[in-house]
Motif scaffolding. Sequence first.
Motif, PDB file in Angstrom:
ATOM      1  N   SER A   1     -20.510  18.362 -24.956  1.00 56.78           N
ATOM      2  CA  SER A   1     -21.371  18.079 -26.102  1.00 56.78           C
ATOM      3  C   SER A   1     -22.756  18.641 -25.845  1.00 56.78           C
ATOM      4  N   VAL A   2     -23.419  19.069 -26.912  1.00 56.85           N
ATOM      5  CA  VAL A   2     -24.836  19.438 -26.864  1.00 56.85           C
ATOM      6  C   VAL A   2     -25.590  18.326 -27.576  1.00 56.85           C
ATOM      7  N   ASP A   3     -26.485  17.650 -26.847  1.00 58.91           N
ATOM      8  CA  ASP A   3     -27.157  16.473 -27.385  1.00 58.91           C
ATOM      9  C   ASP A   3     -28.550  16.762 -27.916  1.00 58.91           C
ATOM     10  N   TYR A   4     -29.204  17.808 -27.398  1.00 57.42           N
ATOM     11  CA  TYR A   4     -30.540  18.121 -27.903  1.00 57.42           C
ATOM     12  C   TYR A   4     -30.914  19.565 -27.591  1.00 57.42           C
ATOM     13  N   VAL A   5     -31.783  20.106 -28.425  1.00 55.33           N
ATOM     14  CA  VAL A   5     -32.420  21.397 -28.201  1.00 55.33           C
ATOM     15  C   VAL A   5     -33.890  21.222 -28.559  1.00 55.33           C
ATOM     16  N   SER A   6     -34.789  21.617 -27.668  1.00 55.64           N
ATOM     17  CA  SER A   6     -36.215  21.428 -27.937  1.00 55.64           C
ATOM     18  C   SER A   6     -37.027  22.585 -27.382  1.00 55.64           C
ATOM     19  N   TRP A   7     -38.174  22.863 -28.021  1.00 52.79           N
ATOM     20  CA  TRP A   7     -39.094  23.882 -27.560  1.00 52.79           C
ATOM     21  C   TRP A   7     -40.504  23.529 -28.034  1.00 52.79           C
ATOM     22  N   ILE A   8     -41.492  24.213 -27.479  1.00 47.23           N
ATOM     23  CA  ILE A   8     -42.888  23.961 -27.827  1.00 47.23           C
ATOM     24  C   ILE A   8     -43.360  25.050 -28.792  1.00 47.23           C
ATOM     25  N   GLU A   9     -43.952  24.600 -29.897  1.00 52.62           N
ATOM     26  CA  GLU A   9     -44.447  25.526 -30.911  1.00 52.62           C
ATOM     27  C   GLU A   9     -45.777  25.015 -31.457  1.00 52.62           C
ATOM     28  N   ASN A  10     -46.811  25.833 -31.323  1.00 51.48           N
ATOM     29  CA  ASN A  10     -48.161  25.461 -31.773  1.00 51.48           C
ATOM     30  C   ASN A  10     -48.625  24.152 -31.139  1.00 51.48           C
ATOM     31  N   GLY A  11     -48.315  23.992 -29.862  1.00 49.02           N
ATOM     32  CA  GLY A  11     -48.752  22.816 -29.138  1.00 49.02           C
ATOM     33  C   GLY A  11     -47.967  21.559 -29.421  1.00 49.02           C
ATOM     34  N   LYS A  12     -46.883  21.652 -30.162  1.00 39.71           N
ATOM     35  CA  LYS A  12     -46.074  20.488 -30.507  1.00 39.71           C
ATOM     36  C   LYS A  12     -44.635  20.675 -30.022  1.00 39.71           C
ATOM     37  N   MET A  13     -43.991  19.571 -29.666  1.00 37.17           N
ATOM     38  CA  MET A  13     -42.588  19.601 -29.267  1.00 37.17           C
ATOM     39  C   MET A  13     -41.721  19.610 -30.516  1.00 37.17           C
ATOM     40  N   VAL A  14     -40.865  20.619 -30.623  1.00 38.34           N
ATOM     41  CA  VAL A  14     -39.986  20.781 -31.777  1.00 38.34           C
ATOM     42  C   VAL A  14     -38.553  20.513 -31.345  1.00 38.34           C
ATOM     43  N   HIS A  15     -37.824  19.750 -32.144  1.00 37.85           N
ATOM     44  CA  HIS A  15     -36.416  19.456 -31.877  1.00 37.85           C
ATOM     45  C   HIS A  15     -35.570  20.160 -32.935  1.00 37.85           C
ATOM     46  N   GLY A  16     -34.715  21.068 -32.482  1.00 37.90           N
ATOM     47  CA  GLY A  16     -33.901  21.828 -33.413  1.00 37.90           C
ATOM     48  C   GLY A  16     -32.511  21.245 -33.583  1.00 37.90           C
ATOM     49  N   ASN A  17     -31.726  21.933 -34.384  1.00 32.13           N
ATOM     50  CA  ASN A  17     -30.334  21.522 -34.580  1.00 32.13           C
ATOM     51  C   ASN A  17     -29.505  21.834 -33.335  1.00 32.13           C
ATOM     52  N   LYS A  18     -28.388  21.158 -33.217  1.00 31.39           N
ATOM     53  CA  LYS A  18     -27.479  21.396 -32.100  1.00 31.39           C
ATOM     54  C   LYS A  18     -26.575  22.581 -32.438  1.00 31.39           C
ATOM     55  N   PRO A  19     -26.508  23.586 -31.564  1.00 29.42           N
ATOM     56  CA  PRO A  19     -25.690  24.763 -31.848  1.00 29.42           C
ATOM     57  C   PRO A  19     -24.226  24.552 -31.473  1.00 29.42           C
ATOM     58  N   ILE A  20     -23.411  25.484 -31.915  1.00 29.42           N
ATOM     59  CA  ILE A  20     -22.028  25.606 -31.459  1.00 29.42           C
ATOM     60  C   ILE A  20     -22.011  26.712 -30.398  1.00 29.42           C
ATOM     61  N   ILE A  21     -21.299  26.480 -29.298  1.00 24.04           N
ATOM     62  CA  ILE A  21     -21.226  27.481 -28.227  1.00 24.04           C
ATOM     63  C   ILE A  21     -19.948  28.292 -28.400  1.00 24.04           C
ATOM     64  N   GLU A  22     -20.107  29.603 -28.598  1.00 23.34           N
ATOM     65  CA  GLU A  22     -18.980  30.519 -28.746  1.00 23.34           C
ATOM     66  C   GLU A  22     -19.112  31.633 -27.718  1.00 23.34           C
ATOM     67  N   GLN A  23     -18.137  31.691 -26.782  1.00 22.50           N
ATOM     68  CA  GLN A  23     -18.123  32.702 -25.727  1.00 22.50           C
ATOM     69  C   GLN A  23     -19.447  32.731 -24.973  1.00 22.50           C
ATOM     70  N   GLY A  24     -19.978  31.545 -24.682  1.00 26.34           N
ATOM     71  CA  GLY A  24     -21.193  31.427 -23.902  1.00 26.34           C
ATOM     72  C   GLY A  24     -22.485  31.582 -24.675  1.00 26.34           C
ATOM     73  N   LYS A  25     -22.399  31.903 -25.967  1.00 23.26           N
ATOM     74  CA  LYS A  25     -23.581  32.132 -26.784  1.00 23.26           C
ATOM     75  C   LYS A  25     -23.760  30.997 -27.800  1.00 23.26           C
ATOM     76  N   PRO A  26     -24.981  30.421 -27.903  1.00 19.60           N
ATOM     77  CA  PRO A  26     -25.231  29.397 -28.926  1.00 19.60           C
ATOM     78  C   PRO A  26     -25.296  30.015 -30.323  1.00 19.60           C
ATOM     79  N   LYS A  27     -24.680  29.336 -31.291  1.00 16.49           N
ATOM     80  CA  LYS A  27     -24.702  29.771 -32.689  1.00 16.49           C
ATOM     81  C   LYS A  27     -25.272  28.643 -33.544  1.00 16.49           C
ATOM     82  N   TRP A  28     -26.366  28.941 -34.258  1.00 13.78           N
ATOM     83  CA  TRP A  28     -27.007  27.950 -35.115  1.00 13.78           C
ATOM     84  C   TRP A  28     -26.740  28.242 -36.584  1.00 13.78           C
ATOM     85  N   ILE A  29     -26.720  27.180 -37.380  1.00  7.16           N
ATOM     86  CA  ILE A  29     -26.671  27.311 -38.835  1.00  7.16           C
ATOM     87  C   ILE A  29     -28.092  27.294 -39.392  1.00  7.16           C
TER      88      ILE A  29
END
Length: 206
Positions: A126-154
């Motif tokens: 399972s992928v439970d979280y994805v997060s990154w920093i943008e403009n000094g703020k913590m951003v939480h994105g959608n959870k991707p699907i992993i296909e052949q080792g690569k994350p795929k987002w909608i």
Amino acid sequence: MKLNPTAFNRFLNHIGQDMLWRKSFLCPCRNENSGSALSDCPFCMGKGCYWDDGKEGRAGISGMDVQKQWFQFGQAETGDVVITIPGDTPLYDMGQFDRITLKNSTQPFSQVLKRGEEYLSFVPVSVDYVSWIENGKMVHGNKPIIEQGKPKWISDEPPEGTVYTMGGRRHPEYFVYRDFPQDRAHHHGLRLPRKVVLRKFDLFGR
């Protein structure tokens, strides 16, 4: 007294855990001068080894007494696991540097990746979280699907080139370190159970 492989196999298949065995192969890519693997090899990614898609089987996790015997040899590390392999499973033929995934248990993972360059060498449970920093703020994105080792987002994915963190759960993975020294060829080579030491240490950077 003659040991009975069928009885051993029946017992180990009853108490054992499901595992995925991926056989290792030396990659033929080599630097002519140093003999080391090529860092840009598309097959082994510079590791010098590559692995097949794997076969599933079942093996037993050895008890603490066996674990203590292995530690007495002075070559053990924390996290090593000794497994007992029945003779009627494809896992019986595993060898050094093969990869073993324990299918009946999970553990947390957290990995720092870069959008557009990421690759996962395992399939997350399972992928439970994805997060990154943008403009000094913590951003939480959608959870991707992993296909052949690569994350795929909608939607709501990290911008291209952004460093982000992905976390969730995965099956534990080990490398075959060596045969247990007590293996013996009883009764002219009957396929009696064999013991193998698995090491969790990342030998190849996965």
